[in-house]
Design an enzyme around this catalytic site. Sequence first.
Site, PDB file in Angstrom:
ATOM      1  CD  GLU A 192      17.765   3.643  10.802  1.00  0.00           C
ATOM      2  OE1 GLU A 192      17.475   4.192   9.705  1.00  0.00           O
ATOM      3  OE2 GLU A 192      18.748   3.683  11.649  1.00  0.00           O
ATOM      4  CG  MET A 233      -3.533   7.544  -7.366  1.00  0.00           C
ATOM      5  SD  MET A 233      -5.144   6.938  -7.922  1.00  0.00           S
ATOM      6  CE  MET A 233      -5.397   5.656  -7.089  1.00  0.00           C
ATOM      7  CE  LYS A 255      26.192   3.178  24.489  1.00  0.00           C
ATOM      8  NZ  LYS A 255      27.408   4.005  23.440  1.00  0.00           N
ATOM      9  CG  PHE A 283      27.134  12.531  17.955  1.00  0.00           C
ATOM     10  CD1 PHE A 283      27.021  12.997  16.622  1.00  0.00           C
ATOM     11  CD2 PHE A 283      27.155  11.034  18.007  1.00  0.00           C
ATOM     12  CE1 PHE A 283      27.142  12.394  15.739  1.00  0.00           C
ATOM     13  CE2 PHE A 283      27.378  10.067  16.870  1.00  0.00           C
ATOM     14  CZ  PHE A 283      27.315  10.783  15.608  1.00  0.00           C
ATOM     15  CD  GLN A 284      24.044   9.100  15.556  1.00  0.00           C
ATOM     16  OE1 GLN A 284      23.942   8.154  16.289  1.00  0.00           O
ATOM     17  NE2 GLN A 284      24.218   9.220  14.186  1.00  0.00           N
TER      18      GLN A 284
HETATM   19  C1  LIG Z   1      -4.705   5.675  -2.954  1.00  0.00           C
HETATM   20  C2  LIG Z   1      -5.594   5.270  -1.913  1.00  0.00           C
HETATM   21  C3  LIG Z   1      -7.038   5.064  -2.270  1.00  0.00           C
HETATM   22  C4  LIG Z   1      -7.979   4.617  -1.154  1.00  0.00           C
HETATM   23  N1  LIG Z   1      -9.286   4.430  -1.600  1.00  0.00           N
HETATM   24  C5  LIG Z   1      -9.995   3.657  -0.824  1.00  0.00           C
HETATM   25  C6  LIG Z   1     -11.407   3.095  -1.449  1.00  0.00           C
HETATM   26  O1  LIG Z   1     -11.760   3.429  -2.397  1.00  0.00           O
HETATM   27  N2  LIG Z   1     -12.126   2.586  -0.348  1.00  0.00           N
HETATM   28  C7  LIG Z   1     -11.605   2.219   0.885  1.00  0.00           C
HETATM   29  O2  LIG Z   1     -12.263   1.632   1.588  1.00  0.00           O
HETATM   30  N3  LIG Z   1     -10.438   2.772   1.343  1.00  0.00           N
HETATM   31  C8  LIG Z   1      -9.601   3.301   0.445  1.00  0.00           C
HETATM   32  N4  LIG Z   1      -8.452   3.871   0.941  1.00  0.00           N
HETATM   33  C9  LIG Z   1      -8.109   3.582   2.362  1.00  0.00           C
HETATM   34  C10 LIG Z   1      -8.703   4.724   3.350  1.00  0.00           C
HETATM   35  O3  LIG Z   1      -7.799   5.848   3.090  1.00  0.00           O
HETATM   36  C11 LIG Z   1      -8.696   4.238   4.700  1.00  0.00           C
HETATM   37  O4  LIG Z   1      -7.355   3.613   5.157  1.00  0.00           O
HETATM   38  C12 LIG Z   1      -9.844   3.296   4.817  1.00  0.00           C
HETATM   39  O5  LIG Z   1     -10.959   3.501   4.206  1.00  0.00           O
HETATM   40  C13 LIG Z   1      -9.863   3.002   6.541  1.00  0.00           C
HETATM   41  O6  LIG Z   1     -10.485   1.793   6.627  1.00  0.00           O
HETATM   42  P1  LIG Z   1     -11.266   1.492   7.710  1.00  0.00           P
HETATM   43  O7  LIG Z   1     -12.621   2.339   8.033  1.00  0.00           O
HETATM   44  O8  LIG Z   1     -11.777   0.123   7.879  1.00  0.00           O
HETATM   45  O9  LIG Z   1     -10.671   1.898   9.304  1.00  0.00           O
HETATM   46  P2  LIG Z   1      -9.166   1.241   9.940  1.00  0.00           P
HETATM   47  O10 LIG Z   1      -8.322   2.657   9.521  1.00  0.00           O
HETATM   48  O11 LIG Z   1      -8.917   0.076   9.593  1.00  0.00           O
HETATM   49  O12 LIG Z   1      -9.766   1.572  11.345  1.00  0.00           O
HETATM   50  C14 LIG Z   1     -10.476   0.525  12.117  1.00  0.00           C
HETATM   51  C15 LIG Z   1     -11.577   1.274  12.726  1.00  0.00           C
HETATM   52  O13 LIG Z   1     -12.067   0.056  13.545  1.00  0.00           O
HETATM   53  C16 LIG Z   1     -11.816   0.209  15.038  1.00  0.00           C
HETATM   54  N5  LIG Z   1     -11.231  -0.915  15.774  1.00  0.00           N
HETATM   55  C17 LIG Z   1     -10.040  -1.249  15.984  1.00  0.00           C
HETATM   56  N6  LIG Z   1      -9.969  -2.299  16.609  1.00  0.00           N
HETATM   57  C18 LIG Z   1     -11.155  -2.812  16.823  1.00  0.00           C
HETATM   58  C19 LIG Z   1     -11.919  -3.836  17.480  1.00  0.00           C
HETATM   59  N7  LIG Z   1     -11.073  -4.778  17.959  1.00  0.00           N
HETATM   60  N8  LIG Z   1     -13.169  -3.900  17.512  1.00  0.00           N
HETATM   61  C20 LIG Z   1     -13.726  -2.887  17.068  1.00  0.00           C
HETATM   62  N9  LIG Z   1     -13.697  -1.846  16.308  1.00  0.00           N
HETATM   63  C21 LIG Z   1     -12.195  -1.769  16.438  1.00  0.00           C
HETATM   64  C22 LIG Z   1     -10.855   1.555  15.105  1.00  0.00           C
HETATM   65  O14 LIG Z   1     -11.040   2.285  16.288  1.00  0.00           O
HETATM   66  C23 LIG Z   1     -11.154   2.513  13.694  1.00  0.00           C
HETATM   67  O15 LIG Z   1     -12.255   2.927  14.067  1.00  0.00           O
HETATM   68  C24 LIG Z   1      -7.444   4.300   0.033  1.00  0.00           C
HETATM   69  C25 LIG Z   1      -6.130   4.662   0.407  1.00  0.00           C
HETATM   70  C26 LIG Z   1      -5.301   5.085  -0.661  1.00  0.00           C
HETATM   71  C27 LIG Z   1      -3.965   5.215  -0.047  1.00  0.00           C
HETATM   72  C1  LIG Z   2       5.597   8.777   0.087  1.00  0.00           C
HETATM   73  C2  LIG Z   2       4.653   9.103  -0.628  1.00  0.00           C
HETATM   74  N1  LIG Z   2       4.705  10.091  -1.569  1.00  0.00           N
HETATM   75  C3  LIG Z   2       3.809  10.918  -2.339  1.00  0.00           C
HETATM   76  C4  LIG Z   2       2.698   9.998  -2.619  1.00  0.00           C
HETATM   77  C5  LIG Z   2       1.684  10.542  -3.550  1.00  0.00           C
HETATM   78  N2  LIG Z   2       1.358   9.344  -4.359  1.00  0.00           N
HETATM   79  C6  LIG Z   2       0.224   8.678  -4.321  1.00  0.00           C
HETATM   80  S1  LIG Z   2       0.154   7.565  -5.639  1.00  0.00           S
HETATM   81  C7  LIG Z   2       1.514   8.030  -6.110  1.00  0.00           C
HETATM   82  C8  LIG Z   2       2.137   7.451  -7.317  1.00  0.00           C
HETATM   83  C9  LIG Z   2       2.603   6.035  -7.225  1.00  0.00           C
HETATM   84  O1  LIG Z   2       3.113   5.632  -8.418  1.00  0.00           O
HETATM   85  P1  LIG Z   2       3.106   4.113  -8.708  1.00  0.00           P
HETATM   86  O2  LIG Z   2       4.049   3.199  -7.661  1.00  0.00           O
HETATM   87  O3  LIG Z   2       3.997   3.806 -10.087  1.00  0.00           O
HETATM   88  O4  LIG Z   2       1.943   3.333  -8.731  1.00  0.00           O
HETATM   89  P2  LIG Z   2       0.972   3.376  -9.999  1.00  0.00           P
HETATM   90  O5  LIG Z   2      -0.270   4.408  -9.364  1.00  0.00           O
HETATM   91  O6  LIG Z   2       1.433   4.039 -11.202  1.00  0.00           O
HETATM   92  O7  LIG Z   2       0.024   2.409  -9.974  1.00  0.00           O
HETATM   93  C10 LIG Z   2       1.939   9.175  -5.393  1.00  0.00           C
HETATM   94  C11 LIG Z   2       3.150   9.979  -5.839  1.00  0.00           C
HETATM   95  C12 LIG Z   2       2.513   9.148  -1.742  1.00  0.00           C
HETATM   96  N3  LIG Z   2       1.238   8.198  -1.532  1.00  0.00           N
HETATM   97  N4  LIG Z   2       3.489   8.533  -0.671  1.00  0.00           N
END
Ligand SMILES: Cc1cc2nc3c(=O)[nH]c(=O)nc-3n(C[C@H](O)[C@H](O)[C@H](O)COP(=O)(O)OP(=O)(O)OC[C@H]3O[C@@H](n4cnc5c(N)ncnc54)[C@H](O)[C@@H]3O)c2cc1C
Ligand SMILES: Cc1ncc(C[n+]2csc(CCOP(=O)(O)OP(=O)(O)O)c2C)c(N)n1
Lengths: 171, 586
Positions: B53, B483, B165, B115-116
């Site tokens: 799922e 990472m 259901k 159940f479930q």
């Molecule tokens: C490993 C990792 C590293 C990351 N590193 C970075 C990084 O270096 N830089 C980076 O940018 N992000 C990074 N992120 C992502 C970060 O965590 C956030 O998800 C991201 O920065 C949020 O983007 P956003 O501010 O555009 O907001 P979103 O989460 O896209 O939110 C959208 C915003 O817009 C508003 N909105 C929605 N619809 C509308 C509309 N129709 N009109 C006007 N406003 C609207 C919402 O209310 C909200 O405030 C990383 C994520 C991971 C997993």
């Molecule tokens: C479900 C989940 N568990 C743990 C993490 C923490 N986490 C962030 S990046 C990462 C490693 C990802 O490894 P890989 O897919 O090999 O990507 P790489 O960083 O090597 O490019 C982990 C464990 C996560 N983001 N999501």
Amino acid sequence: MALPSKEIRQHTIAVLVDNEAGVLARVIGLFASRGYNIESLTVAAVDEANNLSRITVVTSGPEMVIEQIKAQLGRLVPVHKVSDLTTEGKFLSRELALVKVVGLGEKRVEALRIADIFRARVVDSSTSSFVFEISGSTEKIDAFIALMRELGMVDLSRTGVVAISRGERKL
Amino acid sequence: MPQQQMTGAEIIIKALVDQGVEVIFGYPGGAVLPIYDALFKQNRIRHILVRQEGGAVHAAEGYARSTGKPGVVLVTSGPGATNAVTGLTDAMMDSIPLVCLTGQVATHLIGNDAFQECDTVGITRPCTKHNYLVKEAGSLARVMHEAFHVATSGRPGPVVVDIPKDIQFAAAPYVAKERVTRKTYQPRVKPESRDVRRAVEMMLKAKRPVFYTGGGVINSGPRASALLTELVRLTGFPITSTLMGLGAYPGSDRQFLGMLGMHGTYEANLAMHGCDLMINVGARFDDRITGRLDAFSPGSRKIHVDVDPSSINKTVHVDLPVIGDAAHVLEEMLALWKAETKRPDQKALDHWWAQIDQWRARKCLSYRQEGKLIKPQYALERLQALTAGRDTYITTEVGQHQMWAAQFLKFEKPNRWMTSGGLGTMGYGMPAAMGVQIAHPDALVIDVAGEASIMMNIQELSTIAQYRLPVKVFILNNQYMGMVRQWQELLHGGRYSESYMDSLPDFVKLAEAFGAVGLRCASPDDVDRTILEMIDTPRPVIVDMCVDPNENCFPMVPGGSAHNEMILGDQGGAKATVSDEGKILV
Ligand SMILES: Cc1cc2nc3c(=O)[nH]c(=O)nc-3n(C[C@H](O)[C@H](O)[C@H](O)COP(=O)(O)OP(=O)(O)OC[C@H]3O[C@@H](n4cnc5c(N)ncnc54)[C@H](O)[C@@H]3O)c2cc1C
Ligand SMILES: Cc1ncc(C[n+]2csc(CCOP(=O)(O)OP(=O)(O)O)c2C)c(N)n1
Ligand SMILES: [Mg+2]
């Protein structure tokens, strides 16, 4: 533009919601999951025809947090209206408490005398106990309870705050 | 004529059809059998059978993000619903419109540990925009229509409809979508004109402006992207985007500074740090962006355009909030800008651009491809070069590869980039790619993956095989949770606790076992050939790109640091110092 004040202030917020299952859980869940504090929360149906309930929350925090709380409440789907009574003019707030005092002799007489001063009513009595009903502001009830504690208070039940704006304005 | 009665299950299908739903992603079970029976008897809605799922929800997210339409999920009660929770949370964090239908035990059994049975509305309350437990068949049609309204209007998000259901069997009249009215939840989309006017006045006075745009522009639809592009070009201001906003403005345009934030470019972060006016459109000042809050863009005035009032002043105090939908606001801004005779101080702007060009010249993303090991950046740069000119859809997993993809791939249009930003869910990318491919059967859809992430939903290869989806999985195999390894290197003395991926499968054989094509590439000389073969294979392909296991992702703004305290790759990165306060941040 001036930065928002960091000073922590108490706010009384009235929220008009659909009277449906789960709505209270949504509001309480919001406060819990976002770490906002709840000093008092009351809820009751207020409009049978339109199936509405009114929630009164007393919370406190700096201005940015209070604004967040209102915005977060406002985006819950069953919420019709959010009103910050504290900032939107003058308002009244009341609580009701039931206070049980057990004792004999001097203390019993004194409890009755103080209750009279506070305009608390005796709603139940036995030869060794009273239940007082008191309503008023939170401060007044706090003061009454503090006195009753010394005079044999054994049980206490409070409603929490209900509040309404003064004058003609409606929610 | 008396209203025709239908069963609950039939009402559900009819409501989906009336809402324009063409595809749903699901997995059957006891509590949704009547709905599956109704699905069997019709041919308007296509059902995609996933293998878990969680995969269904991510697939629906990919479908939604690449089309702008809501994604629809159907799962059974109990474990079906709980397996959906990660995807729902993911959609909540990234503002993805979903409607997830969950089966529930019969109403008279609710609360009996049947159940479930699980408390689906209780469990999903904090991870959905809204949820419903339907207790009477009579309200089912209304709830269905309302669910779509809530999921798609204002700031989009996931909505759960939990359907016992007995309700699926019960008879009730259907209520047409047009007859459902809502008293609450009418988010405001048109801004106050006064606010837009003030914004334009501030823009006219700016000397060092920068647009900081985000996922909200994508949420608002392709028109918002077109308006944004026009406005940015007219103003001549620089623009940077969050991870979620990539593609809203053409990635190869000169005014685009690249992504900002923790792994953003030097020029984008320094422009944010040094600007005098920040124009945030649809971004939420996430902590990956702001870094240390008290040092975030200290000298700027800030405009924040957002449809959700709760995004305003949540972490960063702004000078001018403009509440409304991005497209509406941008349209008004553009009209005012065009009508305006005043222009910003061009000399100041030129000066600002000269400064930015100096930062750009630092070439913060540079790396050296030398020796026999493939650099992950090189693999992506080649992927970009060899797919340029095609309308490619990219999804990612989570980790270094995700950040490199954001840095090295160029997105010219919105809805072409699907990634898990807010929750950072490993295992998102492949099912999301599945959903994208279902929506765009002829497009090139590539999941840029890590070898660790891909294992989290590897079972979906079977779905990909069943529906003959030519999804490409491009694994940057560094044999590490890269990472995690990078953070351990920078913050934990190089103690690589449990971040090595031991006992990895042979991805080529794994592909073959699922009826896909497996390609391995271990030499820089073979990168182009492998990518071309992947593109030219009209079947699902898994590429095992064996890359340098020790490469780190830079630039990096370490936790608790300010934008101007970035670590760059060619400074030997690892010598970074991170404060104890910084270390506690995720
Ligand atoms: C490993 C990792 C590293 C990351 N590193 C970075 C990084 O270096 N830089 C980076 O940018 N992000 C990074 N992120 C992502 C970060 O965590 C956030 O998800 C991201 O920065 C949020 O983007 P956003 O501010 O555009 O907001 P979103 O989460 O896209 O939110 C959208 C915003 O817009 C508003 N909105 C929605 N619809 C509308 C509309 N129709 N009109 C006007 N406003 C609207 C919402 O209310 C909200 O405030 C990383 C994520 C991971 C997993
Ligand atoms: C479900 C989940 N568990 C743990 C993490 C923490 N986490 C962030 S990046 C990462 C490693 C990802 O490894 P890989 O897919 O090999 O990507 P790489 O960083 O090597 O490019 C982990 C464990 C996560 N983001 N999501
Ligand atoms: Mg890896």
